[in-house]
Design an enzyme around this catalytic site. Sequence first.
Site, PDB file in Angstrom:
ATOM      1  N   THR A  91       0.842  -1.192   0.000  1.00 42.76           N
ATOM      2  CA  THR A  91       0.000   0.000   0.000  1.00 42.76           C
ATOM      3  C   THR A  91       0.872   1.235   0.000  1.00 42.76           C
ATOM      4  O   THR A  91       2.045   1.174   0.386  1.00 42.76           O
ATOM      5  CB  THR A  91      -0.938   0.030   1.226  1.00 42.76           C
ATOM      6  OG1 THR A  91      -1.805   1.162   1.120  1.00 42.76           O
ATOM      7  CG2 THR A  91      -0.156   0.123   2.512  1.00 42.76           C
ATOM      8  N   ARG A  92       0.315   2.350  -0.426  1.00 40.12           N
ATOM      9  CA  ARG A  92       0.995   3.641  -0.305  1.00 40.12           C
ATOM     10  C   ARG A  92       0.194   4.547   0.629  1.00 40.12           C
ATOM     11  O   ARG A  92       0.478   5.731   0.703  1.00 40.12           O
ATOM     12  CB  ARG A  92       1.164   4.293  -1.681  1.00 40.12           C
ATOM     13  CG  ARG A  92      -0.120   4.783  -2.303  1.00 40.12           C
ATOM     14  CD  ARG A  92       0.125   5.457  -3.645  1.00 40.12           C
ATOM     15  NE  ARG A  92      -1.016   6.183  -4.136  1.00 40.12           N
ATOM     16  CZ  ARG A  92      -1.984   5.666  -4.894  1.00 40.12           C
ATOM     17  NH1 ARG A  92      -1.925   4.395  -5.227  1.00 40.12           N
ATOM     18  NH2 ARG A  92      -2.982   6.416  -5.303  1.00 40.12           N
ATOM     19  N   HIS A 149      -5.709   1.225   7.790  1.00 39.07           N
ATOM     20  CA  HIS A 149      -7.023   1.444   8.380  1.00 39.07           C
ATOM     21  C   HIS A 149      -7.703   0.096   8.562  1.00 39.07           C
ATOM     22  O   HIS A 149      -7.124  -0.959   8.287  1.00 39.07           O
ATOM     23  CB  HIS A 149      -7.858   2.400   7.529  1.00 39.07           C
ATOM     24  CG  HIS A 149      -7.839   2.095   6.060  1.00 39.07           C
ATOM     25  ND1 HIS A 149      -8.426   0.980   5.516  1.00 39.07           N
ATOM     26  CD2 HIS A 149      -7.275   2.769   5.023  1.00 39.07           C
ATOM     27  CE1 HIS A 149      -8.249   0.977   4.213  1.00 39.07           C
ATOM     28  NE2 HIS A 149      -7.553   2.040   3.876  1.00 39.07           N
ATOM     29  N   HIS A 199      -7.743  -2.448   5.719  1.00 38.02           N
ATOM     30  CA  HIS A 199      -6.474  -3.138   5.546  1.00 38.02           C
ATOM     31  C   HIS A 199      -6.333  -4.273   6.557  1.00 38.02           C
ATOM     32  O   HIS A 199      -5.916  -5.388   6.223  1.00 38.02           O
ATOM     33  CB  HIS A 199      -5.312  -2.160   5.737  1.00 38.02           C
ATOM     34  CG  HIS A 199      -5.144  -1.189   4.614  1.00 38.02           C
ATOM     35  ND1 HIS A 199      -4.441  -0.014   4.756  1.00 38.02           N
ATOM     36  CD2 HIS A 199      -5.579  -1.199   3.330  1.00 38.02           C
ATOM     37  CE1 HIS A 199      -4.441   0.650   3.609  1.00 38.02           C
ATOM     38  NE2 HIS A 199      -5.137  -0.049   2.738  1.00 38.02           N
ATOM     39  N   ARG A 220      -9.069  -4.027  -5.173  1.00 41.15           N
ATOM     40  CA  ARG A 220      -9.884  -3.739  -6.354  1.00 41.15           C
ATOM     41  C   ARG A 220      -9.306  -2.632  -7.226  1.00 41.15           C
ATOM     42  O   ARG A 220      -9.597  -2.536  -8.407  1.00 41.15           O
ATOM     43  CB  ARG A 220     -11.307  -3.353  -5.937  1.00 41.15           C
ATOM     44  CG  ARG A 220     -11.386  -2.052  -5.163  1.00 41.15           C
ATOM     45  CD  ARG A 220     -12.802  -1.779  -4.681  1.00 41.15           C
ATOM     46  NE  ARG A 220     -13.693  -1.450  -5.771  1.00 41.15           N
ATOM     47  CZ  ARG A 220     -13.869  -0.218  -6.233  1.00 41.15           C
ATOM     48  NH1 ARG A 220     -13.161   0.785  -5.738  1.00 41.15           N
ATOM     49  NH2 ARG A 220     -14.715   0.013  -7.202  1.00 41.15           N
TER      50      ARG A 220
END
Length: 990
Positions: free
Chosen positions: A190-191, A195, A198, A284
């Site tokens: 992830t960048r 949260h 995740h 997604r």
Amino acid sequence: MGNQIVALTPPHGDTLTTFEITDARPTGNTVSKEMTPRQYADLVMIATGAYSPLESFMGSSDYWSVIESSRLANGILWPIPITFQLHEGELSPGCSSLRLQRGGIHVATLVIGERFRLDLTEEASRIYGTTTADHPGVKLLYSGGEIAVSGQLGVHQPLAGYDAPEFFTPAQTREAFAERGWRSVAAFQTRNPIHRAHEYLHKVALEIVDGLFINPLVGHTKEDDVPAATRMAAYSVLLEQYYPKERTLLGVYPAAMRYAGPKEAVLHAISRKNFGCTHFIVGRDHAGVGDFYPPYAAQEIFDGFSPSDLDMQILRFGHTFYCKVCDQVASNRTCPHGPESHLSLSGTRVRQLLAEGSDLPPQFSRPEVAEVLRTAYRKSPSPVAESFSSEVSQAQTEVVDAGKTLAGQPRQDSPEILHTAESRIETIKRNSNGLRGELEKELQNGSAHFTQSSQQVLKFHGVYAQDNRDVRAERKRAGQDVEHICMVRLAIPGGRLQPQQYLAIDRLADLCGNGTLRVTTRQGIQFHFVIKGDIKPLIAKLREELLTTYAGCGDVVRNVTACPLPGTDAEDLGLEELAQQISLRYKPASNAYYEIWVDGKPETAEEDGPQAEPLYGDTYLPRKFKIGIASITDNCIDVLSCDLALVIDRQNSGIISVLVGGGLGRSHTDETTKALLAQPLAKVERTHILEVIDAIISIQRDHGDRLNRSHARFKYLVERWGTRKIRAEVERRTGLFLEPLSEITFSESCDHLGWAEQGIGGLAYGIKIPSGRITDVGHAKYKSAISDLVRRLGLSVRFTAKEDVILCGIDPEKERDVLDALARHGIPLAESHSAASRAAFACPALPTCGLALAESERFLPRFLELFSSICESLNLADPDIEVRMTGCPNGCARPYLAEIGIVGRSKHSYDIYLGADRNGNRLGEQWATDVPGEQLAQALRPVLALWASESKNGEGFGDFCHRCPPDRLRALAPEPKRAKFQIIKTSPPR
């Protein structure tokens, strides 16, 4: 599991590249080069082995192979070029090596073995799927230079980050995984800050694998992305208390973001394979940005590779959200509740809460994470909310906005702090000040183009910003900007013009366009190659003839189509009257159109001053909304392809049959998108039809998907809710009782070509216009012929939904005059066309449409020529088969409703759909994929031969293909040009 050393998945290409630090430095003509952040990140990835099997920046053979086939020259899967870009002046002719510097420190040397020229436009198109510099990855690509060098790399300094506690090379992670006894490891990329969604993905993965490698990207990202230090701090506090330490490892991923969506997802998977991971989590919208990639495209790209290409398992996750009913984070696979129960945090509210120092809601993040973010925001406020809103929620909730619904239902501001996540375009609409935006300023700024935001607002005014794609590459090579042009679309309800109106647009095509008029498949007119400075004069002149482009495009009710039947039946059924009534009712209420284009003057005195949008609200509809009106005896407009279809029966014209949920647009890369036909909803008394339309539009406005534009059309809401729920909601909003409607079947779809009686002694003549282009080309002078007849005989004009022209009001005594004029201008009569030529039509596609993947209008004549030759060789004398062609899967020419539908897939290849009927009752099915354009006709040969030998008496080609066993037809299909494409079987209702 202990510390048993176990075998791990092999690196990509079976070799893990590693670099030893060396003091050996080349001599000779060496030039110092301060690396860009992305160049440095790429160097780190190569030098540590994360980009194995690469041993240096790519040379020309690998570069072109990757662009063309997503493979290195040796055949190994690789999706994105990794090149060292330079500008022309940065490399002297005698330079033999580059001294690569970071912050003035010489960290590596590149001994130049090859220098070559890049094709940045082609690279952008193939890798990023777009050539616009509004895409951050494309913008960075264009700024990097048009020259690339490759050669031998030598590393002289420990690369920054080697001493960081969370920095691991692939060799080190492989050792760590083995020491922990992990036989299966899932990597998460992830960048964005972590949260709850995740955390949900992580813990689902931990049920599957032995270990979880959380690997946040910390290389170069966009300015508005959350800083890496903040993200790492958030991960650290979360892992400390909520994750099993023995099964989790946190390590930084030093790559730079390219925002290349599906292609970058593959690159991320390959590099995690090099780290030793056996599984990779793909969300997604992995590596996406804005609305450039369809949802799930980053997952579906992996379907095109064989298991041996990657040798890694992809863990695919869909929508994740907080469900109020479940009281937990869930996904669309685990939660049974509707979107109204799903919560997400709006970007505006995040900024407000962080700026206030307030707590973020527990549904969004753990309190420890919220404190990290709040502290970082207090120290350095930044626009982090965009990052939150793009990934926090994958669900759509009910739109919360001020105003009244169309059916009189008030909207209530929600007391929740959790609101709908929305797409970038929704934000543009909301901030447009009633469709004004910055258009006035940009019309006067001297630039040849509009900004990205203004281009979205322009659509509501009937204008599409485009560029001439025929000269893109040439201008790019010359260092020039693209040739900026616009398409201006005239909205004409039912496609009917008076003589003076037609003559006016004929003149304006010469003054403000490229001298042609383009009939659309929704009975409108498009002006092409209009430059920015001519838009205002064009629209002002159109207004003088009581014509408008307002709502010709945009997320509103578009041009209303209606059967143009030029006879007494049409008048008795009131098709034109109803089309006009609906069109006027659903134009945007804002005065912006008149203020901007008609010298600040509103259309009427009552419209003076600013106006709210009581029908649409400040974000208008989630996507375009199409309404069509047809007679039960003639489905010439393909009414079932509309969001809302109204069908009138002459036997009882006081009752209108209402069908909902049609739409043909889809995506090649997203199987969740599909072509659908409208489904029966209800029988409605004509006196109540506007109330029902109000309610239907308000349902789409309030419940349509405003996060995912690929699913924003009304058809997906109808599919999700079902017609029973839609009908019940319409009844609730109107107070009417609606009688359910049974299935409707059309028995005819007339082309309205040739002679027809118009009633009260008049005649009409329908002219076949090749793909709707009214122009003078060669000996066939359509534009001159039509304007001549309209001017001399005072004829009115109607446009069909099959892109043809009907001349109306012809005095029977002038019949010979009409035929002579057509002959004099080289116009073939309707009856002289072959059956296939008479029925065929195409969308414009190249060079103007920015979405086109392949030629359409310009290629259709060539295809018909080849198709005719194939038919002649099979002794098929002038077969009556309908062909429609589009340059992309959006389906503007409605190819999915043609007996042979041809849909552009790439620059030189198409998909083929077969089996629709001629009357618009049934969709075709995908039969062949990725067929080279010049082989399309030949590919159809075996099916045509089968039809010729086995069809029943009078059985049409589409009906035969529909009846034929699918396996038998599929056996006749050609193999895709590129093996990575698979034929996706669709199952339209039979």
